[in-house]
Design a protein around this motif. Structure first.
Motif: not given
Length: 288
Positions: A193-217
């Motif tokens: 992906x060129x961009x990862x999006x998390x559009x949630x109404x609520x997140x505690x701690x989003x592991x997918x956000x962390x994984x995307x950032x870790x992979x430079x997305x």
């Protein structure tokens, strides 16, 4: 009773319960079985309690909290939420963010079949709390979107039929949205992906956000729950208000037009993960 009976047989030194489903039963069973140390982990909410717990649930949780020696949350925001609902003493609270295995993530190559001039990705359960209609509508509304750009959504869940109906409702503008179903190689989807999006109404701690950032997305996320704790406010991700179609569309358009901005978000996101969200940091948090 059956849990307490089993605990008496096992005689553990520590009982670790997690989230609402075990908060009360775990506390009662732990006390009945005389487990020496009782720890409760709070990992987030769903749409039904995203804005706080009911009076009954708060009352029961406060009683259960007397049995917990420690309560662990993943972010500072979650710590404040928990104390607000259950009145837990500050000295019982500890924040231990989840960590990611950076070496494991390195083993996933991008899924080249998902490439396009501009591929937007999200990964997660197709559930109401994830607010995927916002992302689909924003992608369809982009003024900078090319006709071959793609929105790929990985995951299964109860909203699949509703989201497919929305794609049809959006007409030609919705044609670029694709449902991949459950994927065991989610990091490969993200890396394409060129961009990862998390559009949630609520997140505690989003592991997918962390994984995307870790992979430079580069990441766009709604400013809800623990998302700002994960991304920070120093340019490691783009935060937008919850359920704000105009803001989400503008963020997508901005990053579609500006490759330099995407690269800078990617760089800062990876640095933040390496500084704060490694597996080693998580283990140290639980053992200190």
């Amino acid at each position: 009773r059956s849990v307490a009976r089993r605990l008496k047989e096992l005689r553990p030194d520590v009982l670790h319960s997690r989230n609402r489903g075990t908060q009360i039963d775990g506390a009662l069973a732990g006390v009945a079985a005389r487990v020496p140390r009782r720890v409760h982990g709070y990992h987030g909410r769903d749409l039904s309690n995203a804005k706080g717990e009911s009076f009954r649930r708060r009352a029961l949780g406060r009683l259960a909290g007397r049995a917990h020696h420690r309560v662990i949350t993943l972010t500072d925001t979650m710590r404040r939420e928990y104390r607000r609902d259950y009145g837990t003493a500050e000295e019982k609270m500890r924040v231990v963010p989840n960590g990611v295995d950076l070496d494991r993530l390195e083993g996933f190559a991008p899924d080249e079949s998902l490439r396009s001039p501009f591929t937007v990705c999200t990964v997660g359960r197709l559930d109401a709390v994830k607010n995927l209609p916002l992302l689909m509508r924003a992608f369809a509304a982009m003024s900078a979107r090319g006709e071959n750009d793609r929105l790929v959504i990985a995951g299964g869940g109860p909203m699949r039929d509703e989201l497919e109906a929305l794609r049809t409702e959006l007409g030609p503008a919705g044609a670029g949205s694709e449902f991949l179903g459950e994927r065991r190689d989610a990091p490969s989807v993200m890396r394409a992906a060129d961009v990862y999006v998390q559009p949630s109404f609520y997140e505690g701690m989003s592991n997918t956000i962390v994984e995307a950032m870790a992979r430079e997305v580069p990441v766009i996320a709604t400013e809800v729950g623990g998302n700002p704790d994960v991304t920070g406010r120093e340019g490691a991700a783009r935060l937008v208000p919850s359920d704000d179609l105009a803001a989400m569309t503008a963020a997508l358009d901005d990053l579609r037009r500006d490759e330099t901005a995407r690269r800078e978000l990617a760089r800062r996101g990876r640095e933040r993960v390496r500084d704060r969200f490694t597996m080693q940091r998580m283990v140290e948090g639980y053992t200190r």
